[in-house]
Write an enzyme that holds these catalytic residues in place. Sequence first.
Site, mmCIF file in Angstrom:
data_model
loop_
_atom_site.group_PDB
_atom_site.id
_atom_site.type_symbol
_atom_site.label_atom_id
_atom_site.label_comp_id
_atom_site.label_asym_id
_atom_site.label_seq_id
_atom_site.Cartn_x
_atom_site.Cartn_y
_atom_site.Cartn_z
ATOM 1 N N ARG A 184 -15.282 -6.542 46.355
ATOM 2 C CA ARG A 184 -14.111 -5.680 46.186
ATOM 3 C C ARG A 184 -14.510 -4.325 45.601
ATOM 4 O O ARG A 184 -13.967 -3.283 45.995
ATOM 5 C CB ARG A 184 -13.064 -6.363 45.313
ATOM 6 C CG ARG A 184 -11.810 -5.524 45.182
ATOM 7 C CD ARG A 184 -10.620 -6.329 44.710
ATOM 8 N NE ARG A 184 -9.548 -6.104 45.665
ATOM 9 C CZ ARG A 184 -8.605 -6.953 45.974
ATOM 10 N NH1 ARG A 184 -8.572 -8.145 45.432
ATOM 11 N NH2 ARG A 184 -7.685 -6.638 46.844
ATOM 12 N N HIS A 212 -4.223 -8.561 49.173
ATOM 13 C CA HIS A 212 -3.436 -8.750 47.954
ATOM 14 C C HIS A 212 -4.361 -8.474 46.775
ATOM 15 O O HIS A 212 -5.585 -8.526 46.921
ATOM 16 C CB HIS A 212 -2.932 -10.199 47.912
ATOM 17 C CG HIS A 212 -1.892 -10.455 46.879
ATOM 18 N ND1 HIS A 212 -2.203 -10.723 45.568
ATOM 19 C CD2 HIS A 212 -0.540 -10.481 46.970
ATOM 20 C CE1 HIS A 212 -1.087 -10.915 44.888
ATOM 21 N NE2 HIS A 212 -0.059 -10.774 45.711
ATOM 22 N N TYR A 213 -3.810 -8.206 45.609
ATOM 23 C CA TYR A 213 -4.670 -7.925 44.454
ATOM 24 C C TYR A 213 -5.341 -9.177 43.901
ATOM 25 O O TYR A 213 -6.288 -9.089 43.129
ATOM 26 C CB TYR A 213 -3.895 -7.199 43.350
ATOM 27 C CG TYR A 213 -2.781 -8.004 42.725
ATOM 28 C CD1 TYR A 213 -3.032 -8.891 41.681
ATOM 29 C CD2 TYR A 213 -1.478 -7.876 43.188
ATOM 30 C CE1 TYR A 213 -2.010 -9.631 41.109
ATOM 31 C CE2 TYR A 213 -0.454 -8.611 42.623
ATOM 32 C CZ TYR A 213 -0.724 -9.492 41.587
ATOM 33 O OH TYR A 213 0.286 -10.229 41.030
ATOM 34 N N ARG A 214 -4.901 -10.351 44.313
ATOM 35 C CA ARG A 214 -5.499 -11.591 43.812
ATOM 36 C C ARG A 214 -6.732 -11.965 44.617
ATOM 37 O O ARG A 214 -6.969 -11.460 45.708
ATOM 38 C CB ARG A 214 -4.479 -12.720 43.864
ATOM 39 C CG ARG A 214 -3.363 -12.511 42.870
ATOM 40 C CD ARG A 214 -2.490 -13.728 42.748
ATOM 41 N NE ARG A 214 -1.567 -13.538 41.646
ATOM 42 C CZ ARG A 214 -0.287 -13.831 41.694
ATOM 43 N NH1 ARG A 214 0.229 -14.356 42.800
ATOM 44 N NH2 ARG A 214 0.475 -13.633 40.647
#
Length: 183
Positions: free
Chosen positions: A113, A128-130
């Site tokens: 990431r 998604h941020y997860r």
Amino acid sequence: MGFSEWNLIWIDLEMTGLDPSRDRIIEIAVVVTDSNLDTLAEGPVLAIHQDRSLLDSMDEWNTRQHGRSGLTERVRASTVTEAEAEAQVLAFLKQYVPARTSPMCGNSICQDRRFLARWMPDLEAYFHYRHIDVSTLKELARRWSPEVAEGVRKSGNHLALDDIRDSIHELRHYRREFLRMPA
């Protein structure tokens, strides 16, 4: 099963090193699974061209590993830029998963990431941020149930698609043996 917000995007990058401020992405691969970890599609597997000077500045581990796997030569021969790779991967993902619904899935995925945020920001923003980081379960199994952790076998060749397949296989193993959930 096709397009669904429940599908999972698995990604792996190979890089010239670990510092996104100076190192670069040299290979990217993606796989889409359903929520039960069944593979729906394997996406582009792309060697990304980087300058010879960057490849020559890799540390000993990366030079040896990427040389032995053939990745360094694939990168030298490639004409695919980071922007082109990002566009190809996004076009593939849009067929299977809506934007910002899938966690980023893989092993030690925070590192990937970081590189995506630096070098492929549109792709990073598609997730998604997860995260679903298989390495979390690996570390817990090593501490709480070492026999479960020892049951994982990986190819270890550090090519992006093989690493994704290994990660999916590893998560299936932990689901069955550590989380004790049926497949």
